[in-house]
Design an enzyme around this catalytic site. Structure first.
Site, PDB file in Angstrom:
ATOM      1  N   ALA A 162      24.973  70.305  -8.395  1.00  0.00           N
ATOM      2  CA  ALA A 162      23.690  70.380  -7.714  1.00  0.00           C
ATOM      3  C   ALA A 162      22.615  69.905  -8.694  1.00  0.00           C
ATOM      4  O   ALA A 162      22.847  69.863  -9.906  1.00  0.00           O
ATOM      5  CB  ALA A 162      23.430  71.817  -7.287  1.00  0.00           C
ATOM      6  N   GLY A 208      28.620  71.906  -8.209  1.00  0.00           N
ATOM      7  CA  GLY A 208      28.590  71.474  -6.812  1.00  0.00           C
ATOM      8  C   GLY A 208      29.396  70.216  -6.554  1.00  0.00           C
ATOM      9  O   GLY A 208      29.857  69.989  -5.434  1.00  0.00           O
ATOM     10  N   GLU A 253      32.756  71.419  -6.033  1.00  0.00           N
ATOM     11  CA  GLU A 253      32.772  72.078  -4.718  1.00  0.00           C
ATOM     12  C   GLU A 253      32.879  71.037  -3.604  1.00  0.00           C
ATOM     13  O   GLU A 253      33.576  71.248  -2.606  1.00  0.00           O
ATOM     14  CB  GLU A 253      31.506  72.919  -4.537  1.00  0.00           C
ATOM     15  CG  GLU A 253      31.393  74.023  -5.576  1.00  0.00           C
ATOM     16  CD  GLU A 253      30.246  74.971  -5.282  1.00  0.00           C
ATOM     17  OE1 GLU A 253      30.334  75.707  -4.293  1.00  0.00           O
ATOM     18  OE2 GLU A 253      29.261  74.963  -6.043  1.00  0.00           O
ATOM     19  N   GLU A 309      28.193  76.596 -13.794  1.00  0.00           N
ATOM     20  CA  GLU A 309      27.069  77.390 -13.283  1.00  0.00           C
ATOM     21  C   GLU A 309      26.761  78.595 -14.164  1.00  0.00           C
ATOM     22  O   GLU A 309      25.602  78.920 -14.412  1.00  0.00           O
ATOM     23  CB  GLU A 309      27.355  77.873 -11.844  1.00  0.00           C
ATOM     24  CG  GLU A 309      27.238  76.781 -10.798  1.00  0.00           C
ATOM     25  CD  GLU A 309      28.548  76.030 -10.543  1.00  0.00           C
ATOM     26  OE1 GLU A 309      29.441  76.070 -11.410  1.00  0.00           O
ATOM     27  OE2 GLU A 309      28.649  75.400  -9.477  1.00  0.00           O
TER      28      GLU A 309
HETATM   29  C1  HXC Z   1      20.220  66.908 -12.495  1.00  0.00           C
HETATM   30  C2  HXC Z   1      21.520  65.719 -13.965  1.00  0.00           C
HETATM   31  C3  HXC Z   1      22.639  66.520 -13.665  1.00  0.00           C
HETATM   32  C4  HXC Z   1      22.466  67.568 -12.710  1.00  0.00           C
HETATM   33  C5  HXC Z   1      23.226  65.059 -15.135  1.00  0.00           C
HETATM   34  N1  HXC Z   1      21.931  64.830 -14.869  1.00  0.00           N
HETATM   35  N2  HXC Z   1      23.679  66.100 -14.410  1.00  0.00           N
HETATM   36  N3  HXC Z   1      20.337  65.906 -13.389  1.00  0.00           N
HETATM   37  N4  HXC Z   1      21.250  67.715 -12.154  1.00  0.00           N
HETATM   38  N5  HXC Z   1      23.470  68.365 -12.334  1.00  0.00           N
HETATM   39  C6  HXC Z   1      21.080  63.796 -15.460  1.00  0.00           C
HETATM   40  C7  HXC Z   1      20.671  64.122 -16.889  1.00  0.00           C
HETATM   41  O1  HXC Z   1      19.571  65.012 -16.900  1.00  0.00           O
HETATM   42  C8  HXC Z   1      20.305  62.763 -17.417  1.00  0.00           C
HETATM   43  O2  HXC Z   1      19.039  62.411 -16.949  1.00  0.00           O
HETATM   44  C9  HXC Z   1      21.326  61.850 -16.718  1.00  0.00           C
HETATM   45  O3  HXC Z   1      21.785  62.576 -15.583  1.00  0.00           O
HETATM   46  C10 HXC Z   1      22.529  61.537 -17.600  1.00  0.00           C
HETATM   47  O4  HXC Z   1      23.068  62.756 -18.063  1.00  0.00           O
HETATM   48  P1  HXC Z   1      23.398  63.040 -19.604  1.00  0.00           P
HETATM   49  O5  HXC Z   1      23.468  64.506 -19.762  1.00  0.00           O
HETATM   50  O6  HXC Z   1      22.454  62.300 -20.491  1.00  0.00           O
HETATM   51  O7  HXC Z   1      24.845  62.365 -19.728  1.00  0.00           O
HETATM   52  P2  HXC Z   1      26.059  62.825 -20.652  1.00  0.00           P
HETATM   53  O8  HXC Z   1      25.584  63.182 -22.023  1.00  0.00           O
HETATM   54  O9  HXC Z   1      27.086  61.760 -20.511  1.00  0.00           O
HETATM   55  O10 HXC Z   1      26.597  64.176 -19.990  1.00  0.00           O
HETATM   56  C11 HXC Z   1      27.118  64.161 -18.685  1.00  0.00           C
HETATM   57  C12 HXC Z   1      27.277  65.625 -18.161  1.00  0.00           C
HETATM   58  C13 HXC Z   1      25.930  66.360 -18.321  1.00  0.00           C
HETATM   59  C14 HXC Z   1      28.361  66.323 -18.946  1.00  0.00           C
HETATM   60  C15 HXC Z   1      27.693  65.508 -16.697  1.00  0.00           C
HETATM   61  O11 HXC Z   1      24.899  65.558 -17.743  1.00  0.00           O
HETATM   62  C16 HXC Z   1      25.925  67.710 -17.689  1.00  0.00           C
HETATM   63  O12 HXC Z   1      26.420  68.680 -18.265  1.00  0.00           O
HETATM   64  N6  HXC Z   1      25.284  67.816 -16.498  1.00  0.00           N
HETATM   65  C17 HXC Z   1      25.089  69.077 -15.837  1.00  0.00           C
HETATM   66  C18 HXC Z   1      26.363  69.552 -15.206  1.00  0.00           C
HETATM   67  C19 HXC Z   1      26.185  70.921 -14.536  1.00  0.00           C
HETATM   68  O13 HXC Z   1      25.784  71.886 -15.223  1.00  0.00           O
HETATM   69  N7  HXC Z   1      26.459  71.014 -13.250  1.00  0.00           N
HETATM   70  C20 HXC Z   1      26.317  72.245 -12.488  1.00  0.00           C
HETATM   71  C21 HXC Z   1      24.941  72.316 -11.883  1.00  0.00           C
HETATM   72  S1  HXC Z   1      24.749  73.845 -10.998  1.00  0.00           S
HETATM   73  P3  HXC Z   1      17.971  61.645 -17.889  1.00  0.00           P
HETATM   74  O14 HXC Z   1      16.754  61.545 -17.017  1.00  0.00           O
HETATM   75  O15 HXC Z   1      17.804  62.484 -19.112  1.00  0.00           O
HETATM   76  O16 HXC Z   1      18.620  60.320 -18.176  1.00  0.00           O
HETATM   77  C22 HXC Z   1      25.531  73.599  -9.542  1.00  0.00           C
HETATM   78  C23 HXC Z   1      25.405  74.711  -8.529  1.00  0.00           C
HETATM   79  C24 HXC Z   1      26.061  74.385  -7.234  1.00  0.00           C
HETATM   80  O17 HXC Z   1      26.165  72.620  -9.322  1.00  0.00           O
HETATM   81  C25 HXC Z   1      25.697  75.366  -6.148  1.00  0.00           C
HETATM   82  C26 HXC Z   1      24.356  75.169  -5.571  1.00  0.00           C
HETATM   83  C27 HXC Z   1      24.039  76.071  -4.417  1.00  0.00           C
END
Ligand code: HXC
Length: 258
Positions: free
Chosen positions: A63, A108, A111, A131
């Site tokens: 998400a 997500g 999911e 999460e």
């Molecule tokens: C918003 C995101 C994002 C996310 C990545 N980006 N994941 N933006 N939401 N979930 C963005 C980064 O901010 C960054 O933007 C660009 O994408 C590239 O990401 P990087 O981190 O620079 O790339 P990298 O170093 O290769 O790492 C990739 C990654 C990491 C491992 C996927 O981005 C990451 O850990 N993302 C978050 C994953 C996460 O925690 N997902 C769960 C979310 S909670 P900029 O602008 O800086 O270039 C969830 C809840 C679901 O999913 C239920 C909801 C009801």
């Protein structure tokens, strides 16, 4: 802004999530567009659907954290319900849905993959539920689907640690169904979808319906539902023609879905 590309090839439709500047993270607009795209594919008469992410880095990295950061509890619940409805419509989509997963399928994004019927991943795929590292929990129905897919203990292990696992481990855990070499993902997904689309469409739809309708239903009820769907396949043009061809009563003809 368009986040979803729809491509159609014969009876196979593909939805490609394209928000690669944010690792295909699922913001509200993207979820809405995904839902609208499902409606379009439904009208187009596809016999199999593939969902994938654009680029090699991510299927979907979850998400949208930037969007969620300032949510109130009520807004968060609404967002969760919105995503839930989209995941459910994938799960109940009339024809089999294949997730073609390359790169990150996190939170997500994982999911989303879990709401599909068949999960095919390339060697560079990585899965996890980060999460807990963000102070929240999965909220698109993923805990329920993860438990069904890999069992409650392993679901707890993944969701409570937030650990990331690679595709090979995901296959061992049965989180995915098939693993393929990087670079071959879409070729393999297309071939799988083609194999499904070549079969009798009413029968394939009936199988999906019985499998989904019967989840969580007591055994006796599921047997009845299967018998009823089996009966429903009879008298169709496809059934009569395919059985007739096997018995050399008529030529083998392509399935028409009637
Ligand atoms: C918003 C995101 C994002 C996310 C990545 N980006 N994941 N933006 N939401 N979930 C963005 C980064 O901010 C960054 O933007 C660009 O994408 C590239 O990401 P990087 O981190 O620079 O790339 P990298 O170093 O290769 O790492 C990739 C990654 C990491 C491992 C996927 O981005 C990451 O850990 N993302 C978050 C994953 C996460 O925690 N997902 C769960 C979310 S909670 P900029 O602008 O800086 O270039 C969830 C809840 C679901 O999913 C239920 C909801 C009801």
């Amino acid at each position: 802004m368009s986040y979803i590309h729809i491509t159609e090839r014969g009876y196979v439709a593909t939805l490609t999530i394209d928000r690669r500047e944010a690792m295909n993270a699922l913001n509200s607009d993207l979820l809405t567009e995904l839902s609208e795209s499902l409606d379009k594919v439904r009208c187009g008469g596809a016999r199999a659907l593939i969902i994938t992410g654009a680029g090699e880095k991510a299927f979907a990295a979850g998400a949208d954290i930037a969007e969620m950061r300032e949510f109130s509890p009520a807004q968060a619940e609404e967002y969760s319900k919105h995503g839930n409805a989209v995941m459910r419509s994938i799960e109940l989509f009339e024809v089999p849905v294949i997730a073609a997963i390359g790169g990150y399928a996190l939170g997500g994004g994982c999911e989303l993959a879990l709401s599909c019927d068949i999960r095919l991943a390339s060697e560079n795929a990585a899965f996890g539920f980060p999460e807990v590292t963000l102070g929240v929990i999965p909220g698109f129905g993923g805990l329920q689907r993860l438990t069904r897919a890999i069992g409650v203990n392993r679901a707890a292990l993944l969701a409570c640690t937030g650990d990331r696992i690679h595709a090979k481990r995901a296959l061992e855990l049965r989180l995915i169904d098939e693993l393929c070499a990087q670079g071959e993902l879409m070729e393999r997904a297309d071939a799988l979808a083609d194999r499904i689309a070549r079969n009798a469409p009413l029968a394939v739809r009936a199988i999906k319906r019985v499998l989904r309708d019967c989840e969580g239903t007591p055994y006796a009820g599921t047997i009845c539902a299967e018998a009823s769907a089996f009966g429903g396949c009879f008298g169709t043009e496809d059934q009569l023609s395919a059985m007739g061809a096997f018995l050399k009563l008529n030529e083998k003809r392509p399935f028409v879905g009637r």
